[in-house]
Each structure stands twice: as structure tokens, then as C-alpha cells.
Design a protein around this motif. Structure first.
Motif, short mmCIF file in Angstrom:
data_model
loop_
_atom_site.label_atom_id
_atom_site.label_comp_id
_atom_site.label_asym_id
_atom_site.label_seq_id
_atom_site.Cartn_x
_atom_site.Cartn_y
_atom_site.Cartn_z
N THR A 72 -5.51 1.08 -13.04
CA THR A 72 -6.05 -0.12 -12.39
C THR A 72 -4.94 -0.97 -11.81
OG1 THR A 72 -7.94 -0.10 -13.88
CG2 THR A 72 -7.47 -2.17 -12.77
N LYS A 73 -3.83 -1.12 -12.51
CA LYS A 73 -2.72 -1.93 -12.02
C LYS A 73 -2.20 -1.40 -10.69
CE LYS A 73 1.93 -3.52 -13.15
NZ LYS A 73 3.03 -3.48 -14.10
N LYS A 74 -2.02 -0.10 -10.60
CA LYS A 74 -1.52 0.51 -9.36
C LYS A 74 -2.51 0.30 -8.22
CE LYS A 74 0.53 4.75 -7.72
NZ LYS A 74 1.09 6.03 -8.12
N THR A 75 -3.81 0.44 -8.52
CA THR A 75 -4.84 0.24 -7.52
C THR A 75 -4.85 -1.20 -7.02
OG1 THR A 75 -6.16 1.96 -8.59
CG2 THR A 75 -7.30 0.53 -7.03
N LEU A 76 -4.75 -2.15 -7.94
CA LEU A 76 -4.73 -3.56 -7.55
C LEU A 76 -3.49 -3.90 -6.72
CD1 LEU A 76 -6.13 -5.28 -10.77
CD2 LEU A 76 -7.29 -4.94 -8.58
N LEU A 77 -2.35 -3.32 -7.07
CA LEU A 77 -1.14 -3.54 -6.28
C LEU A 77 -1.31 -2.97 -4.87
CD1 LEU A 77 1.68 -2.85 -8.88
CD2 LEU A 77 1.13 -5.04 -7.80
#
Length: 109
Positions: A72-77
Motif C-alpha cells: 500500500t505504501k508503494k502504491t500511495l507514493l
């Protein structure tokens, strides 16, 4: 360039480049034309193209998240990169290229 077309991530990287380029075109070319030179027409055209590319970027981003199991963190970035000037170009180096290797698309027989 043709090798990029062989994978989902490669096609997404091309889309991210085009989306980032359209965003910079709006910011540095068509917005000054609109507000300084009172010529809104280029902004309407490039704005429409950018809007379509932005929506495609988000759709493809979430497909990539599911298919490549991005966190999720990578997607949000990656989503944030699309709204920050030069963001997709920075994300190319720090997010997209550091993804797990993706196999080329196989053709169905």
C-alpha cells in the motif's frame, strides 16, 4: 522502448512518463499562455489530454498493485507522484525500476 511494451509494468512506465509530461506542459506552457497571454485554448486541449492520462494512470496503478502485489505504501507514493511536478520522473527511478521483475506477456495459443 519495445521491451517496455512487453510487460504490464513497462506499459505503466510509459503511461507515467506521458502523464508527467502532460502535467509539466500544463504547468509551464499552457497555464502561462492562459493567464499571461490570455490564450486559454491550448490549456483546454492539453488539459483534456492530461485528464485522460491521469485517469488511465490511476486505473493502471491499481491494476499494477493487484497484479504485482505492491504494498500500500508503494502504491500511495506512486499515486502521490502523479500530482507532484516531476513526480512520475522521480518515481521512475525509485519506485518503478525497483519493482520485482515481471515476466513478458505470453501470447495465448
Amino acid at each position: 522502448m519495445f521491451s517496455l511494451l512487453q510487460t504490464k509494468l513497462g506499459r505503466f512506465r510509459i503511461l507515467a512518463f506521458l502523464e508527467g509530461l502532460s502535467f509539466l506542459t500544463i504547468l509551464f506552457i499552457t497555464m502561462p499562455l492562459k493567464y499571461i497571454y490570455k490564450n486559454p485554448e491550448p490549456n483546454k486541449i492539453v488539459g483534456l489530454v492530461h485528464g485522460l492520462l491521469f485517469l488511465l494512470y490511476l486505473v493502471e496503478l491499481f491494476q499494477i498493485k493487484v497484479e504485482l502485489e505492491w504494498k500500500t505504501k508503494k502504491t500511495l507514493l506512486a499515486a502521490l507522484a502523479s500530482v507532484v511536478p516531476f513526480g512520475t520522473f522521480i518515481a521512475e527511478k525509485y519506485l518503478y525500476l525497483k519493482s520485482d521483475a515481471e515476466e513478458p506477456v505470453e501470447t495465448k495459443k
